[in-house]
Design a protein around this motif. Structure first.
Motif, PDB file in Angstrom:
ATOM      1  N   LYS A 197       0.897  -1.174   0.032  1.00 26.18           N
ATOM      2  CA  LYS A 197      -0.057   0.039  -0.159  1.00 26.18           C
ATOM      3  C   LYS A 197       0.896   1.378  -0.008  1.00 26.18           C
ATOM      4  O   LYS A 197       0.577   2.242  -0.905  1.00 26.18           O
ATOM      5  CB  LYS A 197      -0.856   0.049   1.281  1.00 26.18           C
ATOM      6  N   HIS A 198       1.748   1.252   0.892  1.00 22.42           N
ATOM      7  CA  HIS A 198       2.598   2.326   0.903  1.00 22.42           C
ATOM      8  C   HIS A 198       3.527   2.570  -0.290  1.00 22.42           C
ATOM      9  O   HIS A 198       3.983   3.843  -0.671  1.00 22.42           O
ATOM     10  CB  HIS A 198       3.733   2.385   2.352  1.00 22.42           C
ATOM     11  N   ALA A 199       3.983   1.364  -0.758  1.00 19.68           N
ATOM     12  CA  ALA A 199       4.971   1.569  -1.990  1.00 19.68           C
ATOM     13  C   ALA A 199       4.443   2.161  -3.256  1.00 19.68           C
ATOM     14  O   ALA A 199       5.015   2.766  -3.939  1.00 19.68           O
ATOM     15  CB  ALA A 199       5.293   0.142  -2.229  1.00 19.68           C
ATOM     16  N   LYS A 200       2.923   2.277  -3.383  1.00 19.67           N
ATOM     17  CA  LYS A 200       2.314   2.719  -4.356  1.00 19.67           C
ATOM     18  C   LYS A 200       2.400   4.354  -4.443  1.00 19.67           C
ATOM     19  O   LYS A 200       2.573   4.632  -5.448  1.00 19.67           O
ATOM     20  CB  LYS A 200       0.602   2.417  -4.110  1.00 19.67           C
ATOM     21  N   GLN A 201       2.849   4.968  -3.386  1.00 21.97           N
ATOM     22  CA  GLN A 201       3.140   6.432  -3.266  1.00 21.97           C
ATOM     23  C   GLN A 201       4.556   6.630  -3.366  1.00 21.97           C
ATOM     24  O   GLN A 201       4.838   7.779  -3.149  1.00 21.97           O
ATOM     25  CB  GLN A 201       2.402   6.872  -2.173  1.00 21.97           C
ATOM     26  N   GLY A 202       5.469   5.675  -3.255  1.00 22.88           N
ATOM     27  CA  GLY A 202       7.056   5.843  -2.837  1.00 22.88           C
ATOM     28  C   GLY A 202       7.677   5.765  -4.295  1.00 22.88           C
ATOM     29  O   GLY A 202       7.087   5.138  -5.275  1.00 22.88           O
ATOM     30  N   ASN A 246       9.986   9.179   5.622  1.00 23.15           N
ATOM     31  CA  ASN A 246      10.382   8.113   4.517  1.00 23.15           C
ATOM     32  C   ASN A 246       9.335   7.113   4.287  1.00 23.15           C
ATOM     33  O   ASN A 246       9.723   6.193   3.489  1.00 23.15           O
ATOM     34  CB  ASN A 246      11.823   8.003   4.399  1.00 23.15           C
ATOM     35  N   ASP A 248       6.915   5.919   2.755  1.00 23.39           N
ATOM     36  CA  ASP A 248       6.428   5.599   1.225  1.00 23.39           C
ATOM     37  C   ASP A 248       7.628   4.967   0.441  1.00 23.39           C
ATOM     38  O   ASP A 248       7.674   4.078   0.047  1.00 23.39           O
ATOM     39  CB  ASP A 248       5.828   6.594   0.548  1.00 23.39           C
ATOM     40  N   ASP A 249       8.792   5.969   0.498  1.00 20.78           N
ATOM     41  CA  ASP A 249       9.810   5.649  -0.150  1.00 20.78           C
ATOM     42  C   ASP A 249      10.727   4.386   0.304  1.00 20.78           C
ATOM     43  O   ASP A 249      11.210   3.352  -0.394  1.00 20.78           O
ATOM     44  CB  ASP A 249      10.939   6.967  -0.237  1.00 20.78           C
ATOM     45  N   CYS A 251       9.165   1.742   1.957  1.00 17.35           N
ATOM     46  CA  CYS A 251       8.315   0.540   1.552  1.00 17.35           C
ATOM     47  C   CYS A 251       8.603   0.441   0.008  1.00 17.35           C
ATOM     48  O   CYS A 251       8.937  -1.037  -0.266  1.00 17.35           O
ATOM     49  CB  CYS A 251       6.769   0.955   1.697  1.00 17.35           C
ATOM     50  N   ALA A 252       8.658   1.321  -0.842  1.00 17.48           N
ATOM     51  CA  ALA A 252       8.568   1.019  -2.347  1.00 17.48           C
ATOM     52  C   ALA A 252       9.996   0.716  -2.330  1.00 17.48           C
ATOM     53  O   ALA A 252      10.219  -0.351  -3.251  1.00 17.48           O
ATOM     54  CB  ALA A 252       8.639   2.666  -2.866  1.00 17.48           C
TER      55      ALA A 252
END
Ligand code: KG4
Ligand code: ZN
Length: 346
Positions: A197-202, A246, A248-249, A251-252
């Motif tokens: 979920k977070h990776a989608k914004q990172g 950080n 999101d980044d 997680c991505a």
């Protein structure tokens, strides 16, 4: 006509499914939320929850099967009941022994009461065969990257009941890499879906983590875990809010590294075997980044790719039912004296 009732209870999902001649009529899954507060599955609590869930879940699976069956038929028919079942299947291994025992014992009791044969199913074999549930399915032989909380394997499926493991993890599973990284990022259990979920914004290239150099088709994820641990330790010394700022980044980047490790080996497996029908299976195949990566590799390298629908990726009884269907056709039944085991090869 072969009607199978299947039960899955290997970990923390209680699930039941009815399948008729390989078509899934129902797939009921009861998730256990009790474990969230402990940061992982507590085996004893899982067994108790399975005991509470199993009768209502099986009941719901039969009711739902009846509805699906009625909707498909145009002519009048008598209601579909438990007596229409030709065989009862259950997950025999691998898994938490207390959890497996609940499903196995229930299946055995039903087999005895209804006087119908019993079919024992290997959970990891079932994850692979989940790819045979959709109408658009791979033909044999196909390759499957099976990625779950406890396993990471590359399998050649020669036929439904002849599966060959050609690569696997030498330490952590891909799901563990997701869950353990999530824990270090202060995300609750199970962290895999939250990283997704977070990776989608990172930004997947914001931070770089270690990738292993393991020969052949085997995997390793313990180096990544250490790399994330030390990186976060150093950054938190400079800024105690580093993770929150950080997330999101982070997680991505973690997700990107795990997917890269998986996809590079899968590409190697295609090159070594020459098999270009490629599937994914297991809980981690619900990851949107992995699903996208498989499609992208497929387009780039001219593979035919297959991804089961979400409900057949994480633990579910439909995959046990489809596997049992092939075992039914092969007359692979088991006696009432059988016992589940926590670990078993196939
Ligand atoms: O196959 P599964 O449901 O259970 C086992 O047999 O282990 O897999 C569970 C694993 C967990 O590690 C969970 O975090 C991971 O699958 N998972 C995901 C996602 N959904 C489930 N990992 C990454 N992204 C997801 N969307
Ligand atoms: Zn599983």
């Amino acid at each position: 006509m072969a009607v199978i009732l299947a039960i899955e209870s290997s970990c923390d999902e209680t699930s039941a499914s009815v399948c008729v001649d390989g078509a899934i009529l129902s797939n009921i899954i009861a998730n256990q939320t009790v474990h969230e507060q402990y940061g992982g599955v507590v085996p004893e609590l899982a067994s108790r929850a399975h005991i509470q869930n199993i009768v209502p879940v099986v009941d719901a699976a039969i009711k739902k099967a009846n509805e699906t069956y009625s909707a498909r038929l145009t002519t009048h028919h008598s209601p579909f009941t438990i007596h229409d079942i030709d065989a009862i299947a259950f997950t025999q291994s691998p898994g938490l022994i207390g959890s497996l025992l609940v499903g196995a014992q229930f299946a055995k009791s039903l087999s005895l009461a209804l006087d119908k044969p019993l079919i024992a199913v290997h959970h990891m074999q079932a994850h692979v065969l989940a790819n045979l549930i959709p109408v658009a399915k791979p033909t044999f032989p196909f390759l499957c990257l099976t990625v779950s909380g406890g396993h990471t394997q590359i399998v050649v499926a020669h036929s439904p009941l002849r599966l060959e493991i050609i690569g696997e993890t030498i330490d952590d599973a891909a799901g563990e890499a997701f869950d353990k990284s999530a824990k270090m990022l202060n995300l609750p259990y199970p962290g895999g879906p939250l990283i997704d979920k977070h990776a989608k914004q990172g930004d997947p290239k914001a931070f770089k983590f270690a990738e292993p150099k393991i020969p052949g088709l085997d995997f390793s994820f313990s180096g990544l875990k250490t790399s994330v641990l030390y990186f976060l330790r150093d950054e938190k010394l400079k800024d105690e809010n580093f993770i929150e700022k950080n997330i999101d980044d982070l997680c991505a980047s973690v997700q990107y590294t795990i997917i890269n490790i998986l996809m590079k080996k899968l590409k190697k497996a295609v090159d070594v075997t020459g098999i270009k029908q490629v599937c994914v299976a297991g809980g981690v195949s619900a990851n949107s980044g992995l699903r996208d990566a498989l499609k992208a590799y497929g387009e780039k390298y001219k593979w035919q790719t297959f991804i089961p629908p979400f409900e057949y990726c994480t633990d579910n009884a439909a995959m046990i039912a489809i596997t049992a269907y092939y075992k039914f056709l092969a007359k692979e039944f088991t006696g009432l004296d059988t016992s589940p085991t926590a670990r078993a090869s196939w």
